[in-house]
Design an enzyme around this catalytic site. Structure first.
Site, mmCIF file in Angstrom:
data_model
loop_
_atom_site.group_PDB
_atom_site.id
_atom_site.type_symbol
_atom_site.label_atom_id
_atom_site.label_comp_id
_atom_site.label_asym_id
_atom_site.label_seq_id
_atom_site.Cartn_x
_atom_site.Cartn_y
_atom_site.Cartn_z
ATOM 1 N N LYS A 130 5.002 55.760 56.281
ATOM 2 C CA LYS A 130 5.267 57.146 55.872
ATOM 3 C C LYS A 130 5.074 58.113 57.036
ATOM 4 C CE LYS A 130 4.630 56.457 51.006
ATOM 5 N NZ LYS A 130 3.594 56.188 50.014
ATOM 6 N N LYS A 163 13.807 47.337 50.082
ATOM 7 C CA LYS A 163 13.543 47.206 48.650
ATOM 8 C C LYS A 163 14.138 48.405 47.927
ATOM 9 C CE LYS A 163 9.312 49.788 49.080
ATOM 10 N NZ LYS A 163 8.234 50.344 48.340
ATOM 11 N N LYS A 211 12.504 54.951 45.224
ATOM 12 C CA LYS A 211 12.918 56.190 44.565
ATOM 13 C C LYS A 211 13.727 57.095 45.474
ATOM 14 C CE LYS A 211 9.320 56.638 41.160
ATOM 15 N NZ LYS A 211 8.089 56.441 41.925
#
Ligand code: AMP
Length: 336
Positions: A117, A199, A202
């Site tokens: 992140k 993967k 969202k």
């Protein structure tokens, strides 16, 4: 090892950072639905965690409602499980503070999700992002949970949660059972994206993720665009990763005989990926459509969603208050 025996209590959460997708369902929600009949369960919409990467809150109210509705549409029953919003349990902030004193900068900086992140948002590497696993631990142990149904991406966070719990118990007394990641099929799973790498997620790559909010045309378009090739040229060859991923997605929604047929076509070098993708799209549409329709019905009933949130907050806070009494006493923060 903690001397505390594992509890029969379950806890997990989903961030309202976007729409719920098949990775969330097969990695986590599917287990919630099964576990709610067998255990005492606490499931939450992790709105505070979402602030670590999504500080803008204009969409939050809408997103929280959508995640609540999508979970319920998938089968989560707020009458069986305690289903609540993280920010409604004010005690979490207090426990998070205490646990922060037991978490070390070095181990937090080594966390894979933190490093990912930080790379994605170099302009916003905040302390909340660094201590994300500490907040997660506070959420889990607030209900003294042992079982945490999550996908593979959360494995390291659960390992860290166990370390924080062991340190707390060692320093202040045996209060908390050690939490562990849980999946009924033993192995934690990672639902791959449709683009052959990574993967489903969202927010990272909308075209390679199938959301419950997707309409039939969008599902078809996404599946038909999935990466394939001209097919194998040697019998019984090893599948490339991107083909392996498509078969993994088929295993989630297609009938066994359908998968066997395409496996055998692959091994005989007669596979037609166009046909495979058409079949996968059809089965995905059949799987997603009822959840999408149910979600829309639930979203149309705001009074019901507010009732779910209020009831969940009440039950979660009751459990949190009990835990915090134990914590403050164990820590000696009881001066009169
Ligand atoms: P998040 O969307 O990051 O808040 O994750 C909510 C839950 O879904 C967590 O238990 C994750 O481990 C799980 N999850 C998210 N993406 C995937 C995926 N692609 N495969 C399996 N589980 C996933």
């Amino acid at each position: 090892m903690s001397a505390i025996i594992p509890s029969n209590i379950v806890m997990s959460g989903i961030r309202p950072t976007g729409m719920v997708h098949l990775g969330n369902y097969f990695g986590a929600i599917r287990n919630y639905v099964k576990m709610q009949d067998e255990f005492e369960c606490y499931f939450m919409v992790a709105d505070l965690h979402s602030l670590t990467t999504h500080p803008e809150t204009a969409e939050l109210k809408r997103n929280v409602r959508r995640v609540l509705a999508e979970n319920i549409a998938c089968g989560l029953d707020p009458n069986k499980a305690t289903f609540y919003c993280q920010s409604h349990v004010y005690e979490t902030g207090e426990l998070y503070l205490y646990l922060n004193m037991l978490a070390y900068k070095g181990e937090l900086e080594k966390t894979v999700t933190f490093k990912d992140k930080a790379r994605q948002h170099p302009e916003n590497i905040n302390a909340g992002l660094l201590t994300y696993p500490v907040l997660q631990t506070a959420d889990i142990i607030m209900h003294r949970a042992s079982l945490v149904p999550v996908g593979k991406d959360q494995e390291q966070h659960l390992e860290m949660a166990r370390n924080f719990v062991v340190r707390f118990n060692h320093r202040y007394g045996e209060i908390f059972p050690e939490p562990r990641a849980f999946n009924y099929n033993q192995e934690l799973i990672k639902v791959p994206g449709l683009d052959g790498s990574g993967k489903m997620s969202k927010s990272e790559n909308n075209m390679s993720t199938l959301y419950f909010a997707d309409d039939n045309d969008t599902i078809k378009k996404k599946v038909m665009k999935a990466l394939t090739d001209g097919g194998p040229t040697e019998m019984n060859s090893k599948k490339p990763d991107y083909i392996e991923n498509i078969f993994a997605l088929m295993k989630l929604v297609c009938k066994e005989e359908v998968i066997e047929k395409f496996e055998s076509d692959f091994n005989n070098c007669t596979i037609r990926y166009g046909d495979l993708k058409k079949q996968l799209a059809e089965d995905m549409i059949n799987f997603i459509t009822p959840v999408r329709e149910k979600t829309n019905d639930i979203l149309a009933n705001d009074a019901y969603l507010i009732e779910v949130m209020e009831k969940g907050a009440h039950k979660a806070r009751e459990s949190a208050r009990k835990t915090m009494d134990l914590v403050r006493n164990a820590m000696g923060l009881n001066y009169f």
